[in-house]
Enzyme design. Structure first.
Site, PDB file in Angstrom:
ATOM      1  N   PRO A  87       0.987  18.349  33.950  1.00 22.21           N
ATOM      2  CA  PRO A  87       1.876  18.987  32.970  1.00 22.21           C
ATOM      3  C   PRO A  87       1.640  18.486  31.560  1.00 22.21           C
ATOM      4  O   PRO A  87       1.524  17.273  31.306  1.00 22.21           O
ATOM      5  CB  PRO A  87       3.270  18.614  33.475  1.00 22.21           C
ATOM      6  CG  PRO A  87       3.090  18.511  34.955  1.00 22.21           C
ATOM      7  CD  PRO A  87       1.726  17.898  35.141  1.00 22.21           C
ATOM      8  N   CYS A  88       1.587  19.427  30.634  1.00 23.17           N
ATOM      9  CA  CYS A  88       1.193  19.112  29.263  1.00 23.17           C
ATOM     10  C   CYS A  88       2.376  18.996  28.316  1.00 23.17           C
ATOM     11  O   CYS A  88       2.183  18.812  27.120  1.00 23.17           O
ATOM     12  CB  CYS A  88       0.225  20.172  28.742  1.00 23.17           C
ATOM     13  SG  CYS A  88       0.950  21.837  28.673  1.00 23.17           S
ATOM     14  N   ASN A  89       3.602  19.089  28.803  1.00 28.18           N
ATOM     15  CA  ASN A  89       4.764  19.107  27.923  1.00 28.18           C
ATOM     16  C   ASN A  89       4.800  17.921  26.966  1.00 28.18           C
ATOM     17  O   ASN A  89       5.246  18.032  25.837  1.00 28.18           O
ATOM     18  CB  ASN A  89       6.054  19.101  28.750  1.00 28.18           C
ATOM     19  CG  ASN A  89       6.092  20.250  29.738  1.00 28.18           C
ATOM     20  OD1 ASN A  89       5.195  20.384  30.555  1.00 28.18           O
ATOM     21  ND2 ASN A  89       7.123  21.068  29.660  1.00 28.18           N
ATOM     22  N   SER A  90       4.325  16.777  27.409  1.00 28.36           N
ATOM     23  CA  SER A  90       4.386  15.582  26.573  1.00 28.36           C
ATOM     24  C   SER A  90       3.285  15.532  25.539  1.00 28.36           C
ATOM     25  O   SER A  90       3.333  14.722  24.626  1.00 28.36           O
ATOM     26  CB  SER A  90       4.279  14.332  27.456  1.00 28.36           C
ATOM     27  OG  SER A  90       5.291  14.326  28.425  1.00 28.36           O
ATOM     28  N   PHE A  91       2.272  16.368  25.677  1.00 30.28           N
ATOM     29  CA  PHE A  91       1.099  16.230  24.846  1.00 30.28           C
ATOM     30  C   PHE A  91       0.843  17.421  23.924  1.00 30.28           C
ATOM     31  O   PHE A  91      -0.044  17.390  23.096  1.00 30.28           O
ATOM     32  CB  PHE A  91      -0.141  16.023  25.719  1.00 30.28           C
ATOM     33  CG  PHE A  91       0.007  14.895  26.695  1.00 30.28           C
ATOM     34  CD1 PHE A  91       0.201  13.606  26.249  1.00 30.28           C
ATOM     35  CD2 PHE A  91      -0.022  15.128  28.055  1.00 30.28           C
ATOM     36  CE1 PHE A  91       0.343  12.550  27.137  1.00 30.28           C
ATOM     37  CE2 PHE A  91       0.124  14.095  28.955  1.00 30.28           C
ATOM     38  CZ  PHE A  91       0.310  12.798  28.493  1.00 30.28           C
TER      39      PHE A  91
END
Length: 356
Positions: A87-91
């Site tokens: 998951p890319c939500n943090s990046f």
């Protein structure tokens, strides 16, 4: 010809199957290496249903629905290859770059590391947004070190999808790891081979069969249609306001402090589409130059899914699945390059390696 090798592929965070769709089509240029599905996991029920319907309809039990943090990785089964778009939500560049400090999403990459250390596949692919390179305080290097210490030689590259024949300006970091006891060197596919591809939105959206699934046109409010009528192809609402000045009706203006470039932005038929996204409110749905919202099938076309690839779920769920996916064609190009590396097929192009 030497014996053929079929790599068994496992996936975490598999999404609707964009990566698998491309990988299962790929094979080395000499025909000796190919890929087959082994198992996959995702937390979303519609997403898993889509994956099963299109990737492994005869083996539905191989798709594990559930939170990866509750998945028994040791019982998934042996694999030769592994893929995960954690998951890319943090990046994402749109977010706050919270990175690994974000407990909910930032550390989910570690479950892929556990797969590598449990099954020691011969190679893996990990995909994420371009913003991962600047997330947190050295987060990207921490992730790379964990992958290396699992026993892999890494090649990290920023892939610009539009340079690989894909009708979309989608930029993603893809990490390819080859197990470090293998005498195999991965070579990033040369984008110049795709320089002659027509990546225009006009061509991408042309001739969609009338019976294609997920191709419903949503009815827009009259106000939205009026707003779109003032926006030129390739423009967003604020660019149209700036161009027209007082001629742009006051009641159609968007009054927000943050001006996201994709708000009521139309595709330019002569250029690649802008990035297909998974979510967002009013004005973020992607708009055709003919003053309407794109259909989910058109979004899937931009993501290079086959026209017969059917997404399961309601409209918003399908939109989310398509926006989350790896473009099928990009997956096929990268996995073909992996297979060619195992086949010893060399390249003359010297590519950058972002891990150095």
């Amino acid at each position: 010809m030497a014996d053929k090798t079929i790599f068994r592929l496992g996936e975490l965070f598999c999404g609707p199957g964009g990566l698998a769709c491309g990988a299962l089509k790929s094979h080395s240029d000499d025909g000796r290496y190919s890929i087959k599905h082994a198992w996959s996991n995702d937390y979303d029920e519609d997403t898993c249903s889509t994956y099963i319907k299109n990737i492994c309809p005869d083996n539905p039990e191989s798709v594990h629905l559930g939170d990866v943090r509750e998945l028994n990785i040791k019982e998934l089964g042996d694999i030769d290859a592994f893929a995960y778009g954690f998951p890319c939500n943090s990046f994402s560049n749109v977010g706050k770059h919270q990175g690994i400090a974000n407990e909910k999403f930032g550390q989910l990459y570690w479950y892929g590391v556990e797969v590598l250390r449990t099954y020691h596949p011969m190679w893996f692919i990990a995909e994420n947004v371009s913003g991962i390179r600047s997330a947190g305080s050295g987060d990207f290097q921490i992730i790379l070190n964990d992958l290396k210490e699992s026993g892999y030689k890494l090649t990290v590259n920023l892939y610009k999808a539009e340079l690989y024949g894909i009708p979309q300006t989608r930029h993603r970091v893809i990490i390819v790891g080859i197990r470090d006891d293998l005498d195999v060197e991965f070579h990033v596919p040369d984008p110049s081979e795709y320089a002659s591809c027509d990546v225009s939105s006009r061509t991408a959206l042309a001739d969609i069969p009338s019976d294609s699934p997920n191709n419903e046109i949503r009815k827009l409010q009259d106000r939205v249609i009026r707003r779109l009528s003032y926006i030129k192809p390739g423009e967003n609402v604020w660019q149209a306001e700036e161009r027209l000045g007082d001629k742009f009706p006051e009641e159609l203006k968007i009054k927000t402090k943050t001006k996201i470039s994709q708000i009521y932005r139309k595709l330019d038929p002569d250029k690649p589409a802008y990035t297909v996204t998974a979510a967002g409110g009013g004005g973020t749905y992607m708009y055709h130059w003919d003053n309407r919202e794109l259909t989910n099938r058109e979004r899937a076309r931009i993501q290079t899914f086959p026209d017969n690839y059917e997404f399961i779920g309601k409209y918003s769920s399908v939109r989310k699945q398509i926006g989350m996916a790896v473009p099928c064609r990009l997956s096929e190009i990268v996995t073909t390059a992996v297979l060619n590396s195992f086949a010893g097929i060399s390249y003359s192009w010297v590519e950058p390696n972002l891990s150095e």
